[in-house]
Design a protein around this motif. Structure first.
Motif, PDB file in Angstrom:
ATOM      1  N   VAL A 119       0.870  -1.169   0.000  1.00 33.69           N
ATOM      2  CA  VAL A 119       0.000   0.000   0.000  1.00 33.69           C
ATOM      3  C   VAL A 119       0.906   1.216   0.000  1.00 33.69           C
ATOM      4  O   VAL A 119       1.706   1.404   0.915  1.00 33.69           O
ATOM      5  CB  VAL A 119      -0.938   0.005   1.236  1.00 33.69           C
ATOM      6  N   LEU A 144      -3.098   6.839  -4.421  1.00 29.92           N
ATOM      7  CA  LEU A 144      -2.915   5.648  -3.604  1.00 29.92           C
ATOM      8  C   LEU A 144      -2.762   4.466  -4.547  1.00 29.92           C
ATOM      9  O   LEU A 144      -3.577   4.290  -5.458  1.00 29.92           O
ATOM     10  CB  LEU A 144      -4.127   5.436  -2.701  1.00 29.92           C
ATOM     11  N   ILE A 150      -2.395   0.292  -4.543  1.00 22.10           N
ATOM     12  CA  ILE A 150      -2.476  -0.947  -3.780  1.00 22.10           C
ATOM     13  C   ILE A 150      -2.117  -2.079  -4.730  1.00 22.10           C
ATOM     14  O   ILE A 150      -2.753  -2.251  -5.777  1.00 22.10           O
ATOM     15  CB  ILE A 150      -3.889  -1.170  -3.204  1.00 22.10           C
ATOM     16  N   SER A 175      -5.851  10.848  -5.388  1.00 23.22           N
ATOM     17  CA  SER A 175      -5.942  11.379  -4.020  1.00 23.22           C
ATOM     18  C   SER A 175      -7.300  12.002  -3.735  1.00 23.22           C
ATOM     19  O   SER A 175      -7.779  11.955  -2.600  1.00 23.22           O
ATOM     20  CB  SER A 175      -4.827  12.406  -3.760  1.00 23.22           C
ATOM     21  N   VAL A 225      -9.544   9.132  -2.329  1.00 24.02           N
ATOM     22  CA  VAL A 225      -9.079   8.238  -1.266  1.00 24.02           C
ATOM     23  C   VAL A 225     -10.047   8.197  -0.085  1.00 24.02           C
ATOM     24  O   VAL A 225     -10.360   7.117   0.435  1.00 24.02           O
ATOM     25  CB  VAL A 225      -7.648   8.618  -0.804  1.00 24.02           C
ATOM     26  N   ALA A 226     -10.553   9.330   0.351  1.00 17.80           N
ATOM     27  CA  ALA A 226     -11.471   9.348   1.502  1.00 17.80           C
ATOM     28  C   ALA A 226     -12.729   8.538   1.202  1.00 17.80           C
ATOM     29  O   ALA A 226     -13.180   7.732   2.020  1.00 17.80           O
ATOM     30  CB  ALA A 226     -11.830  10.783   1.883  1.00 17.80           C
ATOM     31  N   PHE A 229     -13.031   6.126  -1.030  1.00 15.67           N
ATOM     32  CA  PHE A 229     -12.610   4.729  -1.176  1.00 15.67           C
ATOM     33  C   PHE A 229     -12.499   4.068   0.197  1.00 15.67           C
ATOM     34  O   PHE A 229     -13.026   2.973   0.414  1.00 15.67           O
ATOM     35  CB  PHE A 229     -11.270   4.685  -1.924  1.00 15.67           C
ATOM     36  N   CYS A 230     -11.828   4.743   1.134  1.00 13.25           N
ATOM     37  CA  CYS A 230     -11.683   4.215   2.496  1.00 13.25           C
ATOM     38  C   CYS A 230     -13.035   4.097   3.195  1.00 13.25           C
ATOM     39  O   CYS A 230     -13.292   3.112   3.899  1.00 13.25           O
ATOM     40  CB  CYS A 230     -10.734   5.086   3.313  1.00 13.25           C
ATOM     41  N   ALA A 231     -13.914   5.064   2.988  1.00 16.96           N
ATOM     42  CA  ALA A 231     -15.247   5.024   3.601  1.00 16.96           C
ATOM     43  C   ALA A 231     -16.033   3.834   3.070  1.00 16.96           C
ATOM     44  O   ALA A 231     -16.727   3.145   3.831  1.00 16.96           O
ATOM     45  CB  ALA A 231     -15.994   6.328   3.330  1.00 16.96           C
ATOM     46  N   ILE A 242     -14.814   0.982   1.923  1.00 19.22           N
ATOM     47  CA  ILE A 242     -14.237  -0.224   2.527  1.00 19.22           C
ATOM     48  C   ILE A 242     -14.729  -0.376   3.959  1.00 19.22           C
ATOM     49  O   ILE A 242     -15.132  -1.467   4.375  1.00 19.22           O
ATOM     50  CB  ILE A 242     -12.695  -0.187   2.466  1.00 19.22           C
ATOM     51  N   ASP A 243     -14.707   0.702   4.733  1.00 21.53           N
ATOM     52  CA  ASP A 243     -15.188   0.649   6.120  1.00 21.53           C
ATOM     53  C   ASP A 243     -16.636   0.194   6.195  1.00 21.53           C
ATOM     54  O   ASP A 243     -17.001  -0.629   7.033  1.00 21.53           O
ATOM     55  CB  ASP A 243     -15.039   2.013   6.800  1.00 21.53           C
ATOM     56  N   GLN A 244     -17.477   0.710   5.304  1.00 21.33           N
ATOM     57  CA  GLN A 244     -18.898   0.342   5.305  1.00 21.33           C
ATOM     58  C   GLN A 244     -19.083  -1.134   4.990  1.00 21.33           C
ATOM     59  O   GLN A 244     -19.890  -1.816   5.635  1.00 21.33           O
ATOM     60  CB  GLN A 244     -19.666   1.195   4.298  1.00 21.33           C
TER      61      GLN A 244
END
Length: 69
Positions: free
Chosen positions: A19, A30, A32, A47, A50-51, A53-55, A57-59
């Motif tokens: 990563v 980013l 991966i 970039s 990214v926020a 994308f991460c959100a 994944i978290d969900q």
């Protein structure tokens, strides 16, 4: 030429993940990389995404955790 701003590596079972947050003349992104069984797959997220994308994944992980418990 890309400049690495930050990088981490991890191994999960037989898969290796790299990563990296990088920068080049077109901007920051980013990257991966998944390596397994001699194959390599890459995901690149600008970039600006990214926020989100991460959100996402978290969900997905939170939903899966509720289903599995």
């Amino acid at each position: 030429m890309d400049n690495i701003i930050e990088a981490r590596e991890l191994q999960i079972e037989r898969k290796h993940f790299h990563v990296e947050f990088r920068e080049n003349d077109r901007g920051k992104f980013l990257r991966i990389i998944e390596e397994a069984h001699g194959r390599r797959n890459t995901i690149i997220v600008p970039s600006t995404g990214v926020a989100g994308f991460c959100a996402a994944i978290d969900q997905v992980v939170e939903s899966a955790a509720r289903i599995l418990s």
